[in-house]
Design an enzyme around this catalytic site. Sequence first.
Site, PDB file in Angstrom:
ATOM      1  N   HIS A  12      34.879  40.499  40.502  1.00  0.00           N
ATOM      2  CA  HIS A  12      36.238  40.959  42.001  1.00  0.00           C
ATOM      3  C   HIS A  12      35.848  40.927  43.354  1.00  0.00           C
ATOM      4  O   HIS A  12      35.028  42.151  43.157  1.00  0.00           O
ATOM      5  CB  HIS A  12      37.794  41.731  41.265  1.00  0.00           C
ATOM      6  CG  HIS A  12      38.264  41.600  40.028  1.00  0.00           C
ATOM      7  ND1 HIS A  12      39.314  40.594  39.898  1.00  0.00           N
ATOM      8  CD2 HIS A  12      37.252  41.610  38.225  1.00  0.00           C
ATOM      9  CE1 HIS A  12      39.574  40.550  38.160  1.00  0.00           C
ATOM     10  NE2 HIS A  12      38.771  41.415  37.401  1.00  0.00           N
ATOM     11  N   GLU A 190      41.415  42.785  26.365  1.00  0.00           N
ATOM     12  CA  GLU A 190      41.005  44.045  27.581  1.00  0.00           C
ATOM     13  C   GLU A 190      41.403  44.792  26.956  1.00  0.00           C
ATOM     14  O   GLU A 190      41.011  45.916  26.015  1.00  0.00           O
ATOM     15  CB  GLU A 190      40.601  43.784  28.694  1.00  0.00           C
ATOM     16  CG  GLU A 190      40.074  44.876  29.512  1.00  0.00           C
ATOM     17  CD  GLU A 190      40.382  44.795  31.223  1.00  0.00           C
ATOM     18  OE1 GLU A 190      41.515  44.875  31.510  1.00  0.00           O
ATOM     19  OE2 GLU A 190      39.837  45.659  31.813  1.00  0.00           O
TER      20      GLU A 190
HETATM   21  N1  ADE Z   1      41.788  43.213  37.912  1.00  0.00           N
HETATM   22  C1  ADE Z   1      40.641  43.840  38.180  1.00  0.00           C
HETATM   23  N2  ADE Z   1      39.445  44.709  37.763  1.00  0.00           N
HETATM   24  C2  ADE Z   1      40.839  44.258  36.155  1.00  0.00           C
HETATM   25  C3  ADE Z   1      40.204  44.680  34.962  1.00  0.00           C
HETATM   26  N3  ADE Z   1      39.391  45.030  34.511  1.00  0.00           N
HETATM   27  N4  ADE Z   1      41.482  44.561  34.546  1.00  0.00           N
HETATM   28  C4  ADE Z   1      42.404  43.531  34.513  1.00  0.00           C
HETATM   29  N5  ADE Z   1      42.274  43.013  36.130  1.00  0.00           N
HETATM   30  C5  ADE Z   1      41.690  44.043  37.196  1.00  0.00           C
HETATM   31 ZN    ZN Z   2      37.962  41.779  35.689  1.00  0.00          ZN
END
Ligand code: ADE
Ligand code: ZN
Length: 322
Positions: A12, A190
């Site tokens: 990101h 996640e």
């Molecule tokens: N935005 C930046 N890092 C992130 C992550 N690990 N999970 C979800 N959104 C994100």
């Molecule tokens: Zn990410």
Amino acid sequence: MSFSPKIELHLHLEGAAPPDFVRRLADEKRVNLSRVFDERGAYSYKDFEGFLRTYEAATQVLRTPEDYARLTREVLERSRDQGVIYTEIFLSPDFCGGRDLSAWREYLGAIEEAASAVDGIAMRGIVTCIRHFGPDKARQTARCAAETAGAFVTGFGMGGNEAMGTARDFAWAFDCAREAGLGLTSHAGEFGRPASVRDTLDHLRVSRVGHGVRAIEDPALVERLAREGIVLEVCPGSNVALGLYAKIEAHPVERLLAAGVDITVSTDDPPFFHTTMRDEYDALERVFGWGEDHFRVINQTAARAAFCDAATREDLLKRLEP
Ligand code: ADE
Ligand code: ZN
């Protein structure tokens, strides 16, 4: 040993901003960021939602296309110094002009120009919507992506809080991006359960999944990922830093790979998680005994899954040959 050259598919742009870089901009613009850093000057957060809040608070200093050009240079130089030769970076119209198309074009122009001035590393942009901002904003973001799709913007994705809504709520945005010819990826599995990964495959029809690691909790889903050749953008250090796994020894990356799932390795938001690409590779070598052959395979997988043109892909695969 650290295998080079490396390909990184999940990074990101704002999340890659070093704290010193953000502090410098805050000083220049006289922005108070006291909640963003801890007493040692590192990014401060306690859990995933706190991380998202800190991340968004830090973006307050990124106000102009020139700020983004400076950030792009800084991030690409650091990645190149880690041995990365090709990187795909998540770009957020939410932070770059609030999804206004003409403002977005200006930010994007500055980012692309900065990227082309950094030698030794190639970059492509994945325009990204932010799940907890909701489906309406995701649609606007997808329009920005579709309007600027081309040689530099080659993908569309979604990050943010997976607890917000269901994948189906974002289907329109992904359909719009697909029709514009963009490659598709979404964060899932996640903090969300395996069902979130399954919904993402069914409704968003992505070829890659950001993280996806919680698929390990559902053997039938692991089998599906392997069968359909879905590529996971695995970020072990991120998962440990955010408390998903207590330590890398407990991370499922090795089990996913052994089950035949296509795995790639990235850093996500490296300064937030006190990691680098070399740190990730070193940890995989130390904990799972990965060697040159493993790292070549994950980088070949990344080259094949990259949202790039055929000539770039061929070139990457050639550079990965022993
Ligand atoms: N935005 C930046 N890092 C992130 C992550 N690990 N999970 C979800 N959104 C994100
Ligand atoms: Zn990410």
